[in-house]
Design an enzyme around this catalytic site. Structure first.
Site, PDB file in Angstrom:
ATOM      1  N   ASP A  30       0.826  -1.202   0.000  1.00  0.00           N
ATOM      2  CA  ASP A  30       0.000   0.000   0.000  1.00  0.00           C
ATOM      3  C   ASP A  30       0.865   1.260   0.000  1.00  0.00           C
ATOM      4  O   ASP A  30       1.825   1.358   0.775  1.00  0.00           O
ATOM      5  CB  ASP A  30      -0.844  -0.050   1.283  1.00  0.00           C
ATOM      6  CG  ASP A  30      -1.861   1.054   1.365  1.00  0.00           C
ATOM      7  OD1 ASP A  30      -2.773   1.069   0.538  1.00  0.00           O
ATOM      8  OD2 ASP A  30      -1.735   1.906   2.272  1.00  0.00           O
TER       9      ASP A  30
ATOM     10  N   GLU B 261       1.744  -0.433  -4.922  1.00  0.00           N
ATOM     11  CA  GLU B 261       0.833   0.642  -5.283  1.00  0.00           C
ATOM     12  C   GLU B 261       1.699   1.899  -5.301  1.00  0.00           C
ATOM     13  O   GLU B 261       1.965   2.496  -4.258  1.00  0.00           O
ATOM     14  CB  GLU B 261      -0.298   0.794  -4.258  1.00  0.00           C
ATOM     15  CG  GLU B 261      -1.296   1.848  -4.722  1.00  0.00           C
ATOM     16  CD  GLU B 261      -2.146   2.447  -3.605  1.00  0.00           C
ATOM     17  OE1 GLU B 261      -3.273   2.841  -3.900  1.00  0.00           O
ATOM     18  OE2 GLU B 261      -1.686   2.527  -2.456  1.00  0.00           O
TER      19      GLU B 261
HETATM   20  C1  GLC Z   1      -4.369   2.809  -0.724  1.00  0.00           C
HETATM   21  C2  GLC Z   1      -5.487   1.805  -0.613  1.00  0.00           C
HETATM   22  C3  GLC Z   1      -6.712   2.532  -0.154  1.00  0.00           C
HETATM   23  C4  GLC Z   1      -6.441   3.104   1.215  1.00  0.00           C
HETATM   24  C5  GLC Z   1      -5.207   4.004   1.198  1.00  0.00           C
HETATM   25  C6  GLC Z   1      -4.709   4.284   2.573  1.00  0.00           C
HETATM   26  O1  GLC Z   1      -4.592   3.744  -1.718  1.00  0.00           O
HETATM   27  O2  GLC Z   1      -5.659   1.109  -1.818  1.00  0.00           O
HETATM   28  O3  GLC Z   1      -7.836   1.697  -0.131  1.00  0.00           O
HETATM   29  O4  GLC Z   1      -7.544   3.844   1.644  1.00  0.00           O
HETATM   30  O5  GLC Z   1      -4.140   3.423   0.510  1.00  0.00           O
HETATM   31  O6  GLC Z   1      -4.110   3.172   3.138  1.00  0.00           O
END
Ligand code: GLC
Length: 512
Positions: free
Chosen positions: A209, A247
């Protein structure tokens, strides 16, 4: 790169909404286990499971309160281990979701760090040295305990930022610690322990994340890249088979950090939204879309990252609108999947996209979902109560089921050769049996002009993919000339006096 990634197809599961086994209205590990055969039948070879750790669920589990404990609503650590084992026995890998950037305010580390007296966790989070001073450029939590400082938050106000240090600490701001300071070092070691724990139990890797956000004051991400390179070294030594996907949305950076894969996302510079999620998506019969920005960015990333790792294009995820919200009809969805499943990198299918599940409009936010809630509704299995998701009373469901009478279901599409589900299965089977369509085989785009249709690209120089998502015939004007058809959607292309016409809403894969 672990060998299996070369031919991987991922399936993202939002555990809350996939399958409830104990009638409490929330999905769970046992439910997922009971659907593993379905996942295997899709041709998926791996699962990305959204966070399933103990949490107050202020952000659907992206606010962890215990990294080493499965959230009781999904089951126990033993149940999760069983999920790993059962998945492995079907040739399916499982990636957990690691949230290294922040915790919940309820995490014991944060509770300790709130104290005025110095302790082991005082430097675990990014704290300024005065409650009157907020960290520049970041939101913060302040005045909530006796500690005289403000704590940076990464996302929602209840997600305090873990401290991995500052790449360029401001010498005038002593609270900004370098990445080598004991506090940041301890945070990173703690996160390695979390990884060790789950990999040791049988997890196959992590989706990470907000992976690009860890080191602060790091404009070119050099500190964050160095941090992940250290993680890579640790994994190479202790868990060389662990697969890592970030991500991040900037593959040149994340892959340099040692990730095997990075996503193109609905935010950041990728132009991913131009394809499926904008006013005039490229994959639409109206034919007003433009893929040139996407292609340009993709090529740029592709050249920068060539052979270092994979760029992953998801069908959707838990943060963005459902694919079917803007790509509305079945045939357009099939063509979108034709693209997703014939591109390099590892494809990711968001649960339910394979049957065209719709975005559920007008829902009240659930667990920090806000607009995202409509993409997080329960999986639609069949026509039994709650679409087969749960035996709970409908009012108890995590998020209501899509109320539409004609909501798509797995059972409704299973035996229908013309269904989206059947097409997705055929496409994954094609990909898995065709080396030129897999993760690492080269891609070259032929259609690069603004607003150009059809979309054409070659794979490994030996296969040609041509997709015309529009309601009009389009002329194919490039070389190579399509030769032997190995896959087709819609009508066949027509060659007439040197002109090659691609019929409306059709696509094909050809040997050249
Ligand atoms: C990322 C996740 C999302 C979350 C954010 C904070 O973007 O995919 O769902 O709210 O991080 O952790």
């Amino acid at each position: 790169m672990p060998e299996w990634l070369k031919n991987a197809v991922f399936y993202e599961i939002y555990p809350q909404s996939f399958q409830d086994s104990n009638a409490d209205g929330v999905g769970d590990f046992k439910g997922i286990i009971s659907r593993l055969d379905y996942i295997a039948s899709l041709g998926a070879t791996a699962i990305w499971l959204n966070p399933c750790f103990d949490s107050p669920f202020g952000d659907a589990g992206y606010d962890v309160s215990d990294y080493l404990k499965a959230a009781p609503r999904y089951g126990t650590n033993e149940d999760l281990k069983k999920l790993f084992d059962e998945a492995h026995s079907r040739g399916i890998r499982v990636l957990l979701d690691l949230v290294p950037g922040h915790t919940s305010v309820e995490h014991p580390w944060f509770k300790e760090s709130l104290k005025a007296e110095r302790n082991e966790f005082s430097d675990r989070y990014v704290w300024t040295d005065s409650v009157w001073k907020e960290p520049a450029g970041m939101a913060s939590l302040r005045g909530i305990s006796d500690r005289n400082g403000s704590c940076a938050v990464n996302f929602f106000s209840h997600q305090p930022a873990l401290n991995y240090g500052f790449y360029q600490p401001d010498p005038a701001e002593k609270w900004q610690q370098p990445t080598s300071a004991p506090g940041p070092r301890a945070t990173l070691e703690a996160m390695k322990d979390v990884m060790r724990f789950w990999l040791g139990l049988g997890a196959d890797g992590f989706r990470v994340d907000m992976a690009g956000s860890l080191v602060k004051n790091d404009p070119e991400s050099k500190g964050t890249i160095a941090l992940w390179q250290e993680v890579r070294e640790f994994l190479d030594k202790e868990f060389p088979e662990a697969a890592m996907v970030s991500e991040w949305g900037e593959p040149d950076k994340s892959l340099a950090g040692g990730f095997h894969m990075d996503f193109l996302l609905h935010f950041g510079p990728s132009h991913y939204n131009d394809l499926f999620r904008c006013e005039h998506p490229y994959f639409s019969p109206e034919g007003k879309g433009d893929a040139s920005g996407f292609i340009e960015k993709y090529r740029e990333n592709y050249l920068k990252t060539a052979k270092k790792g994979l760029i992953c294009i998801p069908s959707g995820n838990h943060d963005m609108d459902r694919l079917a919200r803007s790509v509305k009809d079945r045939d357009s969805l099939k063509l979108a999947f034709m693209f997703l499943l014939t591109m390099p990198g590892a494809p990711f299918i968001y649960y339910g996209d394979e049957i065209g599940m719709r975005y559920v409009e007008g829902l009240t936010s659930k667990e920090g979902g806000f607009e995202r809630t409509g993409s997080r509704s329960p999986m639609q299995w069949d026509k039994t109560p709650n679409a087969g998701f749960s035996a709970a009373a409908p009012g108890l469901l995590y998020v209501p089921i899509d109320p539409a009478d004609d909501r798509p279901t797995v059972a409704g599409q299973e035996g229908d050769p013309l269904s989206l589900l059947s097409e997705v299965r055929r496409l994954t089977a094609l990909r898995r049996s065709t080396p030129e369509l897999q993760s690492e085989a080269d891609v070259e785009f032929l259609s690069v002009a603004k607003g150009e249709y059809p979309l054409c690209y070659t794979r490994a120089g030996r296969l040609l993919v041509i997709i015309n998502p529009t309601a009009k015939p389009q002329e194919y004007t490039h070389t190579p000339i399509p030769w032997e058809e190995i896959y087709r959607l819609g009508e066949a292309i027509k060659t007439d006096g040197g002109r090659t016409t691609v019929p409306p809403m059709s696509g094909g894969v050809y040997r050249v």
